[in-house]
Scaffold this motif. Sequence first.
Motif, PDB file in Angstrom:
ATOM      1  N   GLY A 143      39.272 -39.826 -81.474  1.00 26.67           N
ATOM      2  CA  GLY A 143      40.647 -40.310 -81.415  1.00 26.67           C
ATOM      3  C   GLY A 143      41.688 -39.219 -81.297  1.00 26.67           C
ATOM      4  N   LYS A 144      41.299 -37.950 -81.483  1.00 24.52           N
ATOM      5  CA  LYS A 144      42.245 -36.840 -81.351  1.00 24.52           C
ATOM      6  C   LYS A 144      42.177 -36.287 -79.931  1.00 24.52           C
ATOM      7  CE  LYS A 144      43.364 -32.215 -83.067  1.00 24.52           C
ATOM      8  NZ  LYS A 144      43.275 -31.608 -81.712  1.00 24.52           N
ATOM      9  N   SER A 145      43.311 -36.197 -79.292  1.00 19.71           N
ATOM     10  CA  SER A 145      43.368 -35.760 -77.896  1.00 19.71           C
ATOM     11  C   SER A 145      42.912 -34.316 -77.747  1.00 19.71           C
ATOM     12  CB  SER A 145      44.793 -35.903 -77.357  1.00 19.71           C
ATOM     13  OG  SER A 145      45.171 -37.262 -77.322  1.00 19.71           O
ATOM     14  N   VAL A 146      42.266 -34.052 -76.629  1.00 20.04           N
ATOM     15  CA  VAL A 146      41.794 -32.722 -76.275  1.00 20.04           C
ATOM     16  C   VAL A 146      42.505 -32.303 -74.991  1.00 20.04           C
ATOM     17  CG1 VAL A 146      39.786 -31.366 -75.566  1.00 20.04           C
ATOM     18  CG2 VAL A 146      39.538 -33.149 -77.308  1.00 20.04           C
ATOM     19  N   ASP A 147      43.069 -31.095 -74.975  1.00 17.42           N
ATOM     20  CA  ASP A 147      43.731 -30.562 -73.783  1.00 17.42           C
ATOM     21  C   ASP A 147      42.907 -29.407 -73.234  1.00 17.42           C
ATOM     22  OD1 ASP A 147      45.781 -32.340 -74.278  1.00 17.42           O
ATOM     23  OD2 ASP A 147      47.104 -30.857 -75.188  1.00 17.42           O
ATOM     24  N   LEU A 148      42.636 -29.427 -71.938  1.00 14.72           N
ATOM     25  CA  LEU A 148      41.901 -28.329 -71.328  1.00 14.72           C
ATOM     26  C   LEU A 148      42.500 -27.970 -69.985  1.00 14.72           C
ATOM     27  CD1 LEU A 148      38.616 -29.664 -69.751  1.00 14.72           C
ATOM     28  CD2 LEU A 148      39.998 -31.140 -71.181  1.00 14.72           C
ATOM     29  N   MET A 149      42.587 -26.661 -69.734  1.00 15.88           N
ATOM     30  CA  MET A 149      43.102 -26.168 -68.461  1.00 15.88           C
ATOM     31  C   MET A 149      41.929 -25.911 -67.516  1.00 15.88           C
ATOM     32  SD  MET A 149      45.557 -22.876 -67.658  1.00 15.88           S
ATOM     33  CE  MET A 149      44.298 -21.657 -68.095  1.00 15.88           C
ATOM     34  N   VAL A 150      42.055 -26.438 -66.299  1.00 15.62           N
ATOM     35  CA  VAL A 150      40.971 -26.378 -65.327  1.00 15.62           C
ATOM     36  C   VAL A 150      41.467 -25.712 -64.057  1.00 15.62           C
ATOM     37  CG1 VAL A 150      39.289 -27.722 -64.015  1.00 15.62           C
ATOM     38  CG2 VAL A 150      39.996 -28.496 -66.285  1.00 15.62           C
ATOM     39  N   ALA A 151      40.676 -24.748 -63.555  1.00 16.68           N
ATOM     40  CA  ALA A 151      41.002 -24.088 -62.289  1.00 16.68           C
ATOM     41  C   ALA A 151      40.705 -25.020 -61.123  1.00 16.68           C
ATOM     42  CB  ALA A 151      40.190 -22.803 -62.142  1.00 16.68           C
ATOM     43  N   PRO A 152      41.390 -24.838 -59.987  1.00 13.69           N
ATOM     44  CA  PRO A 152      41.145 -25.706 -58.823  1.00 13.69           C
ATOM     45  C   PRO A 152      39.675 -25.765 -58.416  1.00 13.69           C
ATOM     46  CG  PRO A 152      43.079 -24.353 -58.458  1.00 13.69           C
ATOM     47  CD  PRO A 152      42.464 -23.862 -59.727  1.00 13.69           C
ATOM     48  N   ASP A 153      38.982 -24.634 -58.469  1.00 13.20           N
ATOM     49  CA  ASP A 153      37.579 -24.593 -58.046  1.00 13.20           C
ATOM     50  C   ASP A 153      36.659 -25.379 -58.974  1.00 13.20           C
ATOM     51  OD1 ASP A 153      38.353 -23.003 -55.947  1.00 13.20           O
ATOM     52  OD2 ASP A 153      37.686 -21.126 -56.861  1.00 13.20           O
ATOM     53  N   ASP A 154      37.102 -25.607 -60.201  1.00 17.64           N
ATOM     54  CA  ASP A 154      36.264 -26.306 -61.174  1.00 17.64           C
ATOM     55  C   ASP A 154      36.671 -27.761 -61.368  1.00 17.64           C
ATOM     56  OD1 ASP A 154      34.694 -24.019 -61.834  1.00 17.64           O
ATOM     57  OD2 ASP A 154      36.371 -23.268 -63.028  1.00 17.64           O
ATOM     58  N   ALA A 155      37.754 -28.182 -60.750  1.00 15.82           N
ATOM     59  CA  ALA A 155      38.296 -29.523 -61.005  1.00 15.82           C
ATOM     60  C   ALA A 155      37.294 -30.627 -60.680  1.00 15.82           C
ATOM     61  CB  ALA A 155      39.588 -29.726 -60.216  1.00 15.82           C
ATOM     62  N   ASP A 156      36.624 -30.531 -59.523  1.00 19.23           N
ATOM     63  CA  ASP A 156      35.693 -31.596 -59.123  1.00 19.23           C
ATOM     64  C   ASP A 156      34.509 -31.687 -60.076  1.00 19.23           C
ATOM     65  OD1 ASP A 156      37.299 -32.211 -56.992  1.00 19.23           O
ATOM     66  OD2 ASP A 156      36.111 -31.117 -55.501  1.00 19.23           O
ATOM     67  N   SER A 157      33.930 -30.532 -60.460  1.00 14.31           N
ATOM     68  CA  SER A 157      32.762 -30.562 -61.349  1.00 14.31           C
ATOM     69  C   SER A 157      33.135 -31.080 -62.729  1.00 14.31           C
ATOM     70  CB  SER A 157      32.128 -29.167 -61.445  1.00 14.31           C
ATOM     71  OG  SER A 157      33.063 -28.229 -61.948  1.00 14.31           O
ATOM     72  N   VAL A 158      34.315 -30.724 -63.213  1.00 19.61           N
ATOM     73  CA  VAL A 158      34.758 -31.227 -64.510  1.00 19.61           C
ATOM     74  C   VAL A 158      34.975 -32.734 -64.458  1.00 19.61           C
ATOM     75  CG1 VAL A 158      36.647 -31.184 -66.197  1.00 19.61           C
ATOM     76  CG2 VAL A 158      35.741 -29.044 -65.294  1.00 19.61           C
TER      77      VAL A 158
END
Length: 417
Positions: free
Chosen positions: A62-77
Amino acid sequence: MAVLRVILLAALLGLCLGKKRYDGYKVLRITPGDDFQLRSIADLKRGLETRVDFWAEPTHVGKSVDLMVAPDDADSVQEFLAQHGLESTVTINDVQKVIEETSPERPEENLAALSNFRYDLYHSLGEILTWMSDVAGEYPNIAKTENIGSSYEGRDLTLLKLGKSGSNKPIFWLMSGTHAREWLSPATLLKMVDLLLTGYGSDSEITNLLDKVDFYWMPIANPDGYEYSRSSDRLWRKTRGKTSSSWCTGADPNRNWDDHWDDPASSTYACGQTYRGLAPFSEACVDVVSKYLLGLTGVEVFIDMHAYSQFWMTPYGWTTSLPSNYQAQKNLADSAMAALKAVNGLSFQTGSIANVIYVAPGSSADWAYSKANIPYCFAPELRDTGNYGFLMPEQYIYSSAMEVFAAIKVIGNHIIP
């Protein structure tokens, strides 16, 4: 000479490579709905620790998680999230754009007088050190500076002491800038100092506080990391010292204190954001502060101020178990947060570090409580809750300072004999 060569090499590399850019990087928000989803996000963190920067960690359902993703990793994430039934929303669409909007480049100011200092800006270390000297020069009866040591790269670690001369006064310790990218914390401290200085003699509560309490405040507790975040990588978090890896630099100064430093939950991954360091107190800035604190008597409050998430936390960080005086610390935190909320309407959650945010062995607040025997130890996370995260615009500095100052006054009044 060896340290000098490291600094020169780093400077040359910075000139060649320029500042790190975050074009197209996004910050995603995910809220785990059950234990399986929570474990899945933790698996993602372990699997992509060098490529995904968790701004807010996976800790509770229930606690939100924030993560920064690089463009090259966006699809795999996104594919990973879909496979585990997790949905994400974008809180920041282009990190570089927000950096440019909230961290404008400007030449270092040559301040002719304290009256010219602007508290609504993010300042360099040099400007802050000059400001501290100016404060001591213009308010000699209640302010003085003390250089207590040097960082790994040779920068000054400087305290600003506030209070009317007197003996056996309780000490209120507050430091900020431990994590380099959290610029709002030192900016908030600077403005709070201004509120104390300008209120002394005209505001009865402030006058009483400075007459009966000694405030020892350190605006920049990690000067190497802070300057690196200004010159080379806005989102740099750690120190700049040596690690167990020839490829990675710096340790997390809030995992380097000698309190459960070798706990199984400690990170030994040198490239990780929460790397504990080569040994307890391996980071010069942490070692200097710890030794200085142990040389003081009468410290009643210890605060290591961070940003972001709107928490006001107490020990412990290494375990979800609670210290013997937890209720007293929690009660004081609750009273302080009631005063804070009355200023701008913001709510801050209180509780122990491990129960509110995540398990964090080797933290400053745990060490201050357990090893330095300071009764009231707090680890605040200032505003906001994720709209800007580490990239708070300068326009919010005053609001942050006014609300936190209300909390500080409650805590300061509590320790007056």
